[in-house]
Structure formats: C-alpha cells, structure tokens
Design a protein around this motif. Sequence first.
Motif, PDB file in Angstrom:
ATOM      1  N   ARG A   1       0.078  -2.305  -6.389  1.00 61.01           N
ATOM      2  CA  ARG A   1      -0.227  -1.287  -5.373  1.00 61.01           C
ATOM      3  C   ARG A   1      -1.707  -1.415  -5.044  1.00 61.01           C
ATOM      4  NH1 ARG A   1      -1.996   1.949  -1.885  1.00 61.01           N
ATOM      5  NH2 ARG A   1      -1.423   4.158  -1.873  1.00 61.01           N
ATOM      6  N   ALA A   2      -2.013  -1.875  -3.829  1.00 58.47           N
ATOM      7  CA  ALA A   2      -3.413  -2.053  -3.431  1.00 58.47           C
ATOM      8  C   ALA A   2      -4.017  -0.706  -3.043  1.00 58.47           C
ATOM      9  CB  ALA A   2      -3.510  -3.049  -2.282  1.00 58.47           C
ATOM     10  N   GLY A   3      -4.191   0.137  -4.031  1.00 57.71           N
ATOM     11  CA  GLY A   3      -4.692   1.491  -3.841  1.00 57.71           C
ATOM     12  C   GLY A   3      -4.342   2.299  -5.076  1.00 57.71           C
ATOM     13  N   ILE A   4      -4.428   3.630  -4.943  1.00 55.95           N
ATOM     14  CA  ILE A   4      -4.290   4.493  -6.116  1.00 55.95           C
ATOM     15  C   ILE A   4      -2.880   5.054  -6.297  1.00 55.95           C
ATOM     16  CG2 ILE A   4      -5.094   6.656  -7.152  1.00 55.95           C
ATOM     17  CD1 ILE A   4      -7.839   6.071  -5.757  1.00 55.95           C
ATOM     18  N   GLY A   5      -2.404   5.786  -5.291  1.00 54.91           N
ATOM     19  CA  GLY A   5      -1.147   6.537  -5.449  1.00 54.91           C
ATOM     20  C   GLY A   5       0.065   5.624  -5.593  1.00 54.91           C
TER      21      GLY A   5
ATOM     22  N   ARG B   1      -2.515  13.609  -1.047  1.00 56.13           N
ATOM     23  CA  ARG B   1      -1.151  13.238  -0.693  1.00 56.13           C
ATOM     24  C   ARG B   1      -0.489  14.353   0.101  1.00 56.13           C
ATOM     25  NH1 ARG B   1      -2.155   8.969  -1.072  1.00 56.13           N
ATOM     26  NH2 ARG B   1      -1.178   7.197  -2.064  1.00 56.13           N
TER      27      ARG B   1
ATOM     28  N   ALA C   1      -8.865   5.436   2.618  1.00 55.17           N
ATOM     29  CA  ALA C   1      -9.265   4.205   1.920  1.00 55.17           C
ATOM     30  C   ALA C   1      -9.644   3.105   2.894  1.00 55.17           C
ATOM     31  CB  ALA C   1      -8.119   3.735   1.036  1.00 55.17           C
TER      32      ALA C   1
ATOM     33  N   HIS D   1      -4.082   8.760   7.581  1.00 51.49           N
ATOM     34  CA  HIS D   1      -4.209   8.158   6.244  1.00 51.49           C
ATOM     35  C   HIS D   1      -5.311   7.078   6.227  1.00 51.49           C
ATOM     36  CE1 HIS D   1      -1.748   7.573   2.305  1.00 51.49           C
ATOM     37  NE2 HIS D   1      -2.995   7.222   2.122  1.00 51.49           N
TER      38      HIS D   1
ATOM     39  N   ASN E   1     -11.113   2.165  -4.057  1.00 52.26           N
ATOM     40  CA  ASN E   1     -11.235   2.977  -2.834  1.00 52.26           C
ATOM     41  C   ASN E   1     -11.677   4.420  -3.109  1.00 52.26           C
ATOM     42  OD1 ASN E   1      -8.934   4.490  -3.555  1.00 52.26           O
ATOM     43  ND2 ASN E   1      -7.552   3.173  -2.405  1.00 52.26           N
TER      44      ASN E   1
ATOM     45  N   ARG F   1       0.889  -1.162   0.000  1.00 53.22           N
ATOM     46  CA  ARG F   1       0.000   0.000   0.000  1.00 53.22           C
ATOM     47  C   ARG F   1       0.927   1.213   0.000  1.00 53.22           C
ATOM     48  NH1 ARG F   1      -4.736  -0.412   4.285  1.00 53.22           N
ATOM     49  NH2 ARG F   1      -5.195   1.660   3.417  1.00 53.22           N
ATOM     50  N   SER F   2       0.673   2.191   0.900  1.00 51.94           N
ATOM     51  CA  SER F   2       1.525   3.383   0.858  1.00 51.94           C
ATOM     52  C   SER F   2       2.688   3.294   1.839  1.00 51.94           C
ATOM     53  CB  SER F   2       0.692   4.636   1.169  1.00 51.94           C
ATOM     54  OG  SER F   2       0.088   4.504   2.446  1.00 51.94           O
TER      55      SER F   2
HETATM   56  C1  MLT Z   1      -4.324   5.479  -2.183  1.00 50.32           C
HETATM   57  O1  MLT Z   1      -3.620   6.226  -2.885  1.00 50.32           O
HETATM   58  O2  MLT Z   1      -5.075   4.624  -2.695  1.00 50.32           O
HETATM   59  C2  MLT Z   1      -4.282   5.645  -0.711  1.00 50.32           C
HETATM   60  O3  MLT Z   1      -3.010   5.923  -0.282  1.00 50.32           O
HETATM   61  C3  MLT Z   1      -4.952   4.552   0.000  1.00 50.32           C
HETATM   62  C4  MLT Z   1      -4.159   3.627   0.841  1.00 50.32           C
HETATM   63  O4  MLT Z   1      -3.633   2.631   0.343  1.00 50.32           O
HETATM   64  O5  MLT Z   1      -4.109   3.843   2.054  1.00 50.32           O
END
Ligand code: MLT
Length: 306
Positions: A69-73, A230, A281, A278, A96, A48-49
């Motif tokens: 990457r289990a998410g976006i960023g 972010r 999500a 954070h 998310n 993740r992050s």
């Molecule tokens: C994201 O960019 O998806 C977020 O950082 C969510 C996370 O993984 O906590």
Amino acid sequence: MKVLVTDPIADAGLERLREAGHEVETAYDVAGEELLSAVADANALVVRSGTDVSREVFEAASDLVIVGRAGIGVDNIDIDAATDHGVIVANAPEGNVRAAAEHTVAMAFAAARSIPQAHVRLKAGEWAKSDYLGTEVNGKTLGIVGFGRVGQEVAKRLGNLGMDLVVYDPYISEERADQFGAELVEELDACLTRADFLTIHTPLLPETRGMISDDELETFGDGYIVNCARGGIIDEPALAAAVEDGTVAGAALDVFEEEPLASDSPLADVDDIILTPHLGASTEAAQESVAVDTAEQVLAAFDEEP
Ligand code: MLT
Ligand code: NAD
C-alpha cells in the motif's frame, strides 16, 4: 516476479522494481472481473486507496506474496482475507505524514478564512470583501482526535501558530501528549467541548466509524472541523445538516465515505463545507517517498526478508 500496480504511484517506485529485474504491469482504474483477471498471475499487487482489495482478489491471485500500500491507510484491503491466504500486507507509514499534516493545516485556514469561496466569487468578477469575516487560529483551542504520526505533526505546526492543544486518543500516554505541549483528555466529549477547531487523524476502524455524528457535532458547536483522515469517521449527512443550520461554523474534508464523491452528496451543496479530492498525500516528495518505500517492501517480501 510479476508486480501489478493498480493505482498510480511515482515512477521512482516502478523503476526500483524494474531495476531489480521484475516485470511491472500497470492497470489503473480496473475493478470487478477486470481486476480479478489482471491479478491472477501477479506475485505482488501495489495499490493506493483507489483499489478495493477484497477477499475475491485474494481468491483470484493464487501466487500473490504481498499487497503493498503506497500510503498509510489499509482500510481498502481485506486484512483477514490476506491473512487467510498467507499474503503480507505492507503499508508505507512515514512518507506522506508531513504532506497530510500540511494539507490539514491548509484546510483549517481555508475554512476559517473562506478562501475557496472568496476565490470562486472573485474569479467570477465579484469583489465580496464585506461578506467574509474570518477567524484567527492564534489563541484558539485545537482538538486533535487521533494522536499518531499525522496528529503529532499537526500539533507541532498549529501549536507553533499560537493554538492551545487538547488531544483525544485512548491509546497514547500522557507523557506523549506532554512532549507536544498538549493536554490529553480521557473522553471525546471533553475534547469536543473545549475545541474551537477539531482535526481528525484516526484510522477508519469499526470503533471510529461514525464517531462524529449528530450528538458530537452538537457538543462541538460553533467551530471548524477538518478531516483529512478517512471518510466514514464523520457522519456526512449529519455534518452537512450541522453546517447548513449553523450549529457548526464550517468544515473542510479531503476524504469521503464513498470515493470519488457522488455528485448528489449532501456535502456538495453546503457553502461552508470545503472539499478536496483526497489530496492529503499528493505532493511530489510524499509520492516519491511512499512509492520507493513500497517497492522496497515488495523486494523484501520477494527475498523472504522480514
Ligand atoms: C493514506 O492513507 O496514505 C492516504 O490515503 C494517501 C493516499 O494514498 O492517497
Ligand atoms: P497512526 O496510526 O500513526 O495514528 C492513528 C492514531 O489514531 C493512533 O495514535 C491511534 O491510537 C489513534 N486512534 C485509534 N483509534 C482511536 C479512537 N477510537 N479514538 C481516538 N484515537 C484513536 O496514523 P497516521 O499516520 O497518523 O494517519 C492518520 C489517518 O490519516 C489515517 O486514517 C490515514 O489513513 C490518514 N491519512 C490520510 C491521508 C490523505 O491523503 N488524506 C494521508 C495520510 C494519512
């Protein structure tokens, strides 16, 4: 194949990988030499992050096929290094989005009605009713910086609560903004000047790092800022000073330049800045969705599918 998972993801994602016959190893909170050694024989890395996927990680992992990457960023992943090593980087861009939008709305209300501050005082036995006079969102203008997936979901929600919408995003069309009843402006300053509430939804890029600093805060003035995108997009010392001296009414932040947030961060001392660790999500539905999507991406990469 061996899949190394270094940030916690929902069990459904781990199960999907195991069901497909792969070995799944979890090693949470590893960094430095420990991470390099754990990743050495991995074919996939899932994060993740919390994991810094640096060039050293790619150099140490000669069998790596994909970073999921289990998410976006993906700002915690050195994309150039991944490309140099022929490793795929795949995020989970959808799962998310609604959770992040809902958290943004919750943070806007929390800031405008001082909910966490009043909660803490009441729990301490203080009935501080006369200390809090909040602001309604109805009839106010929302400035949205970054009108991608999360920004659009925030627009739908807060637009339906009676807010006028002004959008700054140099990469979207006027037609797209129109579809959400929003006005697209060409300059960030125009968005800042008009907005009573400002929500940030851009990725962290060289171009967006520090995009909200002293001058922009001065231009924005007496309103509320929410950042669930972010850390690093808003200059933290500048924001702390602007809220402390009353230039900006309040702020709500879910993301930080350095995570976990340092205990001596100037943000922590300002009463009208609300902080969450954070959590944007962090809903069951979102976590299950991004975990399964990421597992599917890993399986597709193992099968050499697009
Ligand atoms: C994201 O960019 O998806 C977020 O950082 C969510 C996370 O993984 O906590
Ligand atoms: P997205 O890629 O769909 O949208 C980002 C938007 O930002 C795009 O429309 C893009 O054109 C715009 N943009 C890029 N550079 C810009 C600039 N200089 N000025 C203005 N706009 C610019 O991304 P998303 O899915 O909407 O995610 C938005 C942010 O939220 C990302 O940073 C993501 O990592 C973050 N996020 C955080 C959480 C959390 O847990 N707090 C959860 C989900 C997403």
